[in-house]
Enzyme design. Structure first.
Site, PDB file in Angstrom:
ATOM      1  N   ASP A  98      96.311  17.001  24.138  1.00 23.58           N
ATOM      2  CA  ASP A  98      95.194  16.528  23.801  1.00 23.58           C
ATOM      3  C   ASP A  98      94.097  16.417  24.635  1.00 23.58           C
ATOM      4  O   ASP A  98      92.971  15.529  24.659  1.00 23.58           O
ATOM      5  CB  ASP A  98      95.027  16.464  22.337  1.00 23.58           C
ATOM      6  N   ASN A 104     101.577  24.483  17.165  1.00 23.91           N
ATOM      7  CA  ASN A 104     101.357  23.142  17.654  1.00 23.91           C
ATOM      8  C   ASN A 104     100.047  22.322  18.039  1.00 23.91           C
ATOM      9  O   ASN A 104      99.980  21.819  18.264  1.00 23.91           O
ATOM     10  CB  ASN A 104     103.000  22.448  17.784  1.00 23.91           C
ATOM     11  N   LYS A 106      93.113  20.307  27.641  1.00 17.02           N
ATOM     12  CA  LYS A 106      94.039  20.942  29.142  1.00 17.02           C
ATOM     13  C   LYS A 106      92.816  22.581  28.814  1.00 17.02           C
ATOM     14  O   LYS A 106      92.637  23.366  29.355  1.00 17.02           O
ATOM     15  CB  LYS A 106      94.900  21.298  28.235  1.00 17.02           C
ATOM     16  N   GLY A 122      96.772  22.995  20.237  1.00 16.77           N
ATOM     17  CA  GLY A 122      95.001  23.181  19.896  1.00 16.77           C
ATOM     18  C   GLY A 122      94.411  22.815  20.851  1.00 16.77           C
ATOM     19  O   GLY A 122      93.800  21.230  21.242  1.00 16.77           O
ATOM     20  N   HIS A 123      94.036  24.230  21.831  1.00 19.48           N
ATOM     21  CA  HIS A 123      93.404  23.974  22.641  1.00 19.48           C
ATOM     22  C   HIS A 123      91.912  24.431  21.732  1.00 19.48           C
ATOM     23  O   HIS A 123      91.766  25.516  21.863  1.00 19.48           O
ATOM     24  CB  HIS A 123      93.620  24.797  23.556  1.00 19.48           C
ATOM     25  N   THR A 124      91.026  23.434  23.037  1.00 21.44           N
ATOM     26  CA  THR A 124      89.316  23.739  22.108  1.00 21.44           C
ATOM     27  C   THR A 124      88.554  24.249  23.460  1.00 21.44           C
ATOM     28  O   THR A 124      88.952  23.856  24.548  1.00 21.44           O
ATOM     29  CB  THR A 124      88.664  22.315  21.654  1.00 21.44           C
ATOM     30  N   GLN A 181     100.884  20.315  24.989  1.00 22.59           N
ATOM     31  CA  GLN A 181     101.375  19.292  24.789  1.00 22.59           C
ATOM     32  C   GLN A 181     101.337  18.472  26.643  1.00 22.59           C
ATOM     33  O   GLN A 181     100.472  18.640  26.574  1.00 22.59           O
ATOM     34  CB  GLN A 181     103.080  18.906  24.705  1.00 22.59           C
TER      35      GLN A 181
HETATM   36  P1  GDP Z   1      93.725  20.638  24.067  1.00 20.32           P
HETATM   37  O1  GDP Z   1      95.273  20.178  23.565  1.00 20.32           O
HETATM   38  O2  GDP Z   1      94.143  19.226  25.932  1.00 20.32           O
HETATM   39  O3  GDP Z   1      93.559  21.795  24.791  1.00 20.32           O
HETATM   40  O4  GDP Z   1      92.288  19.236  24.237  1.00 20.32           O
HETATM   41  P2  GDP Z   1      92.131  18.997  22.578  1.00 20.32           P
HETATM   42  O5  GDP Z   1      91.549  20.619  22.676  1.00 20.32           O
HETATM   43  O6  GDP Z   1      93.154  19.097  21.388  1.00 20.32           O
HETATM   44  O7  GDP Z   1      91.040  17.916  22.714  1.00 20.32           O
HETATM   45  C1  GDP Z   1      90.261  17.673  23.503  1.00 20.32           C
HETATM   46  C2  GDP Z   1      88.695  17.759  23.154  1.00 20.32           C
HETATM   47  O8  GDP Z   1      88.089  16.861  24.208  1.00 20.32           O
HETATM   48  C3  GDP Z   1      88.088  18.586  22.853  1.00 20.32           C
HETATM   49  O9  GDP Z   1      87.988  18.707  21.400  1.00 20.32           O
HETATM   50  C4  GDP Z   1      86.908  19.011  23.599  1.00 20.32           C
HETATM   51  O10 GDP Z   1      86.357  19.939  23.418  1.00 20.32           O
HETATM   52  C5  GDP Z   1      86.654  18.333  24.153  1.00 20.32           C
HETATM   53  N1  GDP Z   1      86.318  17.998  25.457  1.00 20.32           N
HETATM   54  C6  GDP Z   1      87.296  18.836  26.965  1.00 20.32           C
HETATM   55  N2  GDP Z   1      86.739  18.276  27.976  1.00 20.32           N
HETATM   56  C7  GDP Z   1      85.507  16.778  26.855  1.00 20.32           C
HETATM   57  C8  GDP Z   1      84.794  15.873  28.275  1.00 20.32           C
HETATM   58  O11 GDP Z   1      84.903  15.930  29.743  1.00 20.32           O
HETATM   59  N3  GDP Z   1      84.174  15.029  27.554  1.00 20.32           N
HETATM   60  C9  GDP Z   1      84.497  15.388  25.994  1.00 20.32           C
HETATM   61  N4  GDP Z   1      83.075  14.524  25.198  1.00 20.32           N
HETATM   62  N5  GDP Z   1      84.589  16.079  25.069  1.00 20.32           N
HETATM   63  C10 GDP Z   1      85.593  16.658  26.381  1.00 20.32           C
HETATM   64  P1  IMO Z   2      98.307  19.811  22.507  1.00 26.31           P
HETATM   65  O1  IMO Z   2      98.739  21.555  23.355  1.00 26.31           O
HETATM   66  C1  IMO Z   2      98.830  16.743  20.745  1.00 26.31           C
HETATM   67  C2  IMO Z   2     102.869  15.892  18.799  1.00 26.31           C
HETATM   68  C3  IMO Z   2     102.778  14.980  17.338  1.00 26.31           C
HETATM   69  C4  IMO Z   2     104.273  15.153  17.388  1.00 26.31           C
HETATM   70  C5  IMO Z   2     105.256  15.410  17.816  1.00 26.31           C
HETATM   71  C6  IMO Z   2     106.028  16.783  17.546  1.00 26.31           C
HETATM   72  O2  IMO Z   2      96.959  20.458  21.912  1.00 26.31           O
HETATM   73  O3  IMO Z   2      98.264  19.269  23.315  1.00 26.31           O
HETATM   74  P2  IMO Z   2     105.958  19.116  16.805  1.00 26.31           P
HETATM   75  O4  IMO Z   2     105.358  19.672  15.605  1.00 26.31           O
HETATM   76  O5  IMO Z   2     105.642  19.663  18.052  1.00 26.31           O
HETATM   77  O6  IMO Z   2     107.494  19.006  17.418  1.00 26.31           O
HETATM   78  O7  IMO Z   2     105.564  17.602  17.055  1.00 26.31           O
HETATM   79  O8  IMO Z   2     104.214  15.891  18.931  1.00 26.31           O
HETATM   80  N1  IMO Z   2     102.374  16.757  18.902  1.00 26.31           N
HETATM   81  C7  IMO Z   2     101.106  17.027  19.735  1.00 26.31           C
HETATM   82  N2  IMO Z   2     100.166  16.025  19.990  1.00 26.31           N
HETATM   83  N3  IMO Z   2      98.750  17.740  20.957  1.00 26.31           N
HETATM   84  C8  IMO Z   2      99.614  18.762  21.298  1.00 26.31           C
HETATM   85  O9  IMO Z   2      98.758  19.850  21.772  1.00 26.31           O
HETATM   86  C9  IMO Z   2     100.466  18.567  20.239  1.00 26.31           C
HETATM   87  N4  IMO Z   2     101.979  19.145  19.631  1.00 26.31           N
HETATM   88  C10 IMO Z   2     102.810  18.489  19.109  1.00 26.31           C
HETATM   89  O10 IMO Z   2     101.629  15.176  16.593  1.00 26.31           O
HETATM   90  O11 IMO Z   2     103.645  13.442  17.389  1.00 26.31           O
HETATM   91 MG    MG Z   3      95.292  19.685  21.635  1.00 27.91          MG
END
Ligand code: GDP
Ligand code: IMO
Ligand code: MG
Length: 425
Positions: free
Chosen positions: A13, A38, A16, A40-42, A224
């Site tokens: 998270d 698993n 990415k 979740g890329h926003t 991840q």
């Molecule tokens: P990922 O799994 O690595 O793609 O990240 P996630 O999408 O799970 O979580 C990142 C969150 O941070 C998302 O809600 C994005 O919209 C938000 N985000 C990304 N870059 C920035 C930033 O520079 N500032 C803020 N405030 N939010 C950001």
């Molecule tokens: P992105 O790509 C954050 C964590 C789960 C748990 C562990 C094992 O959005 O960064 P799993 O379901 O993979 O067997 O769970 O890994 N986990 C993540 N945490 N971001 C993710 O993906 C994750 N994918 C799995 O919360 O601790």
């Molecule tokens: Mg994520």
């Protein structure tokens, strides 16, 4: 043009999805090589917000072709829903999305087993998985009893599926979970399989042609993060795949030397969702504030993320194991309002100072962070367009991260939107 890998360098998270989306403006291909839904890329584009779980984040830019590589475990129901939603929102996927026939399927019994196994574990042993069936699907792959996307194209697929369900029902019974009706399952999946069939192909030759072509650039999108890596993470509180740059060759079918550049994605602080040790975790007002300002809720499960200060030991370890050339430092804006900001520069473990991540999670759980304090900058950074626009204290903070980790910051993110990105030459 260069072939670049982007890897999460903390516990996932890191942002990415946003970086991939920004860099896809100049990319020809975007490839996922491990993990499943698993992830979740926003990505925020204008007023639209997309959360991608299996589809590469490059799908939102028409110029890019996208590959779901062999190293993934794919939930056909989840993927179908995701793709149909994208199509409804006007995103074209035809002729642009290719799913490896070697990727493994995540089926209902994997999800049931994931949930049932977690339920059986003692509270302090629970991993806190996303319950998407990831561990059981990768177990089947290693145990050579998995079903692959390519199998869906075979005439005897339904028979194979029924056979597997019978075997897994025996396991579900032992775990006290409900068994599955094979015929009902086939009906449940039929529409999804039919929808996905045209996308399934051998992605290896097309991708190898692309990575060899000087005129094409390929982005490999990690899911991840390094601390969730099956080998280098906080085992067993990890996911079941190789999340680092090393996963690319095995998970996409390209030679290791085809990678020119590795970008590590880090937040300007740290978060973790799920269980397991996390040395810089905060349980005070600062932790609550990071969660609130950063809106730290899981993009896949909605669970609150645990928050803490930037851990330079973790970042340096990710850089070492992943060969990270440059950082994308994300969510700097979240720190805008803090009086004091901290960076963990070493751990105190039983009176000994250590500066690397121990393999033992009991040892890591005993590690107390040693911090360097930084005066906060107390102003908004979201409108900053260049490094020079940033307040001096923020520049100092970034410089110190570069010094301790030995890796330069090349991309700086100060907001979720595409425009809130500073590319540092
Ligand atoms: P990922 O799994 O690595 O793609 O990240 P996630 O999408 O799970 O979580 C990142 C969150 O941070 C998302 O809600 C994005 O919209 C938000 N985000 C990304 N870059 C920035 C930033 O520079 N500032 C803020 N405030 N939010 C950001
Ligand atoms: P992105 O790509 C954050 C964590 C789960 C748990 C562990 C094992 O959005 O960064 P799993 O379901 O993979 O067997 O769970 O890994 N986990 C993540 N945490 N971001 C993710 O993906 C994750 N994918 C799995 O919360 O601790
Ligand atoms: Mg994520």
């Amino acid at each position: 043009m260069a072939n670049t890998v982007l890897i999460g360098s903390q516990w996932g998270d890191e942002g990415k999805g946003k970086v991939i989306d920004v860099l896809t403006a100049d990319a020809d291909w975007v490839v996922r090589y491990q993990g499943g839904n698993n992830a979740g890329h926003t990505v925020e584009v204008g007023e639209q917000k997309y959360v991608l779980h299996l589809t590469p984040s490059g799908i939102l830019r028409e110029n890019a072709k996208c590959i779901i590589g062999n190293g993934l475990v794919v939930d056909p129901l989840g993927l179908t829903e995701e793709l149909q939603d994208l199509e409804k929102r006007g995103i074209s996927i035809q002729e642009r999305l290719f799913i490896s026939d070697r990727a493994h399927l995540v089926l209902q019994y994997h999800k049931e087993l994931d949930g049932a196994k977690e339920a059986k574990l003692a509270t302090d042993k629970k991993i806190g998985t996303t319950k998407r069936g990831i561990g059981p699907a990768y177990s089947d792959k290693a145990d050579r009893c998995g079903l692959r996307l390519g199998d869906v194209l075979e005439d005897d697929f339904e028979e194979m599926f029924r056979d597997r369900i019978a075997t897994k029902n025996a396991m579900l019974t032992v775990l006290g979970a409900e068994v599955l009706d094979p015929y009902e399952m086939i009906e449940t999946y039929r529409a999804a399989f039919n929808y996905l069939k045209p996308f399934i192909c051998d992605t290896v030759p097309m991708l190898n042609t692309a990575v060899r072509d000087e005129n094409q650039s390929v982005l490999f999108e990690g899911a991840q993060g390094v601390m969730l890596d099956i080998d280098f993470g906080t085992y067993p509180f990890v996911t079941s795949s190789s999340t680092g740059a090393g996963g690319v060759a095995a998970g996409a079918g390209v030679p290791p030397h085809s990678i020119d550049d590795v970008i590590g994605i880090v937040k300007a602080y740290t978060t973790r969702v799920g269980e397991g040790p996390f040395p810089t975790e905060l349980f005070d007002d600062d932790g609550t504030e990071l969660a609130k300002v950063g809106n730290e809720f899981g993009a896949t499960t909605g669970r609150p993320r645990r928050c803490g200060w930037f851990d330079a030991i973790v970042a340096r370890y990710a850089a070492m194991t992943g060969g990270i050339d440059r950082w994308a430092l994300m969510k700097l804006d979240v720190l805008d309002g803090f009086e004091t900001i901290k960076i963990c520069t070493a751990y105190d473990c039983d009176g000994e100072t250590i500066d690397t991540v121990p393999a033992s999670i009991t040892k890591l759980a005993r590690c107390k962070p040693i911090y360097e304090d930084f005066k906060g900058w107390n102003c908004t950074t979201t409108e900053c367009k260049t490094l020079a626009d940033l307040p001096e204290q923020a520049k100092k903070y970034i410089k110190r991260i570069e010094e301790i980790t030995g890796v330069p910051v090349a991309i700086l993110s100060v907001g979720p939107k595409r425009a809130s990105t500073i590319v540092i030459e």
